[in-house]
Motif scaffolding. Structure first.
Motif, PDB file in Angstrom:
ATOM      1  N   ARG A 183       0.836  -1.215   0.000  1.00  0.00           N
ATOM      2  CA  ARG A 183       0.000   0.000   0.000  1.00  0.00           C
ATOM      3  C   ARG A 183       0.866   1.259   0.000  1.00  0.00           C
ATOM      4  O   ARG A 183       0.531   2.253  -0.646  1.00  0.00           O
ATOM      5  N   GLN A 186       2.067   1.836  -3.574  1.00  0.00           N
ATOM      6  CA  GLN A 186       1.008   2.343  -4.440  1.00  0.00           C
ATOM      7  C   GLN A 186       0.686   3.798  -4.105  1.00  0.00           C
ATOM      8  O   GLN A 186       0.502   4.628  -5.005  1.00  0.00           O
ATOM      9  N   THR A 189       3.413   5.990  -5.490  1.00  0.00           N
ATOM     10  CA  THR A 189       3.270   6.066  -6.949  1.00  0.00           C
ATOM     11  C   THR A 189       2.165   7.039  -7.327  1.00  0.00           C
ATOM     12  O   THR A 189       2.326   7.851  -8.246  1.00  0.00           O
ATOM     13  N   ASN A 190       1.058   6.979  -6.618  1.00  0.00           N
ATOM     14  CA  ASN A 190      -0.062   7.891  -6.891  1.00  0.00           C
ATOM     15  C   ASN A 190       0.361   9.355  -6.741  1.00  0.00           C
ATOM     16  O   ASN A 190      -0.063  10.209  -7.515  1.00  0.00           O
ATOM     17  N   VAL A 243       2.143  -2.317  -9.701  1.00  0.00           N
ATOM     18  CA  VAL A 243       1.436  -1.126  -9.230  1.00  0.00           C
ATOM     19  C   VAL A 243       0.601  -0.552 -10.370  1.00  0.00           C
ATOM     20  O   VAL A 243       0.847  -0.833 -11.547  1.00  0.00           O
ATOM     21  N   THR A 244      -0.395   0.240 -10.005  1.00  0.00           N
ATOM     22  CA  THR A 244      -1.276   0.870 -10.986  1.00  0.00           C
ATOM     23  C   THR A 244      -0.927   2.346 -11.097  1.00  0.00           C
ATOM     24  O   THR A 244      -0.917   3.055 -10.080  1.00  0.00           O
TER      25      THR A 244
END
Length: 313
Positions: A183, A186, A189-190, A243-244
């Motif tokens: 988490r 991610q 990254t966001n 990851v997105t």
């Protein structure tokens, strides 16, 4: 016989046309000199200010190995700044004056360093995304028309490539860890994705320097070309990492053979560049304090150099 101004201008233009290097001994138009000093100084300032976001995590690194890696990286960034200030000095710039302009807000550094590093995952994402974007931007500068800058970039790019791999390795390790660690990756990254895309500068249509820099072969690619290259390079890496990327419009365009991506919030970019980002004041205050605290070192070095000159005389 002394060369006339038209002769000097012609020699400069022919050197650029032949794709040869401009060297410190060569005559250059004042506009070229000013452009190179602005560009190199901004890059040097970015390296020095860029030590702060990750430097904050040296004392909190989760292991001795991670501490050593981070120390080495921050030390590399200091070295990059020194190479670049030296390159600017070959154009007649004074290092002290450049630092004074930075502290006074008269010269800029990369907008990316005005964002906070909230968790240790940010250290990895900076290595992956920020240094990855820097590599895309800087590798073509190894062919810049100004010799000292181009040669400095060769070593800098090699070290940035190592930094990018180190960041990616840290994220891979965290993604194999706990759910909380995944988490964190991610979330980081966001937060860093869109600022990383802004690193390449404004869209080509709004860039006031790109056309002339391309004509002088200072730059080899436009801001938008480099941004697209970075997106195309990063999407497969994100998939491998698991990851997105935070962009619902990100998808492969078979016709263009590139990834399409969503609109960037350029109003945020302008705010940060104007000095209103999350950490602008903090970054400059820290740099000012470091400069003031180091005054005695500069004074001692100058006194020592003066004594050496007296002895030699």
């Amino acid at each position: 016989m002394t060369a006339t101004m038209p002769d000097l201008e012609q020699q400069f233009e022919q050197t650029i046309e032949r794709d040869q290097r401009i060297e410190p001994r060569d005559w250059v138009p004042e506009a070229y000199r000013t452009t190179m000093i602005r560009m190199i100084a901004q890059h040097a300032h970015s390296e020095i200010i860029g030590m702060q976001p990750e430097g904050n995590w040296i004392t909190r690194a989760p292991s001795l190995r991670r501490k050593a890696i981070l120390l080495a990286k921050v030390q590399d960034e200091a070295g990059h700044g020194l190479y670049l200030y030296s390159a600017a000095e070959t154009l007649g710039a004074d290092r002290g004056e450049l630092t004074a302009k930075l502290i006074a807000g008269k010269q800029k550094y990369s907008s990316i360093f005005n964002y906070p590093t909230l968790t240790f995952a940010d250290v990895g994402v900076i290595g992956w995304l920020v240094d990855g974007a820097a590599i895309c931007n800087q590798v073509p500068l190894c062919r810049s028309s100004y010799g000292p800058y181009a040669r400095a970039m060769i070593r800098i790019c090699k070290e940035e490539s190592f930094h990018q791999r180190q960041g990616y390795e840290l994220l891979m390790t965290m993604m194999r860890g706990t759910e909380e660690q995944r988490r964190m990756v991610q979330d980081a990254t966001n937060r860093w994705w869109w600022p990383s895309l802004m690193m390449f500068g404004p869209p080509d249509a709004d860039s006031s320097h790109t056309a002339q820099s391309m004509a002088w072969k200072v730059k080899r690619h436009t801001n938008d070309e480099l941004r697209q290259r970075f997106v195309d390079m990063t999407v497969p890496q994100a998939e491998a990492l698991g990851v997105t990327l935070p962009d619902p419009h990100l998808r492969w365009n078979a016709e263009r053979e590139h990834y399409d991506f969503g609109d960037i919030d350029w109003s945020e970019f302008k705010q940060v560049v104007s000095g209103n980002g999350p950490c602008n004041a903090q970054r400059i205050a820290h740099r000012r304090k470091a400069h003031e605290d180091g005054a005695w070192v500069r004074e001692a070095a100058a006194a020592h150099a003066a004594k050496l000159r007296e002895r030699t005389a």
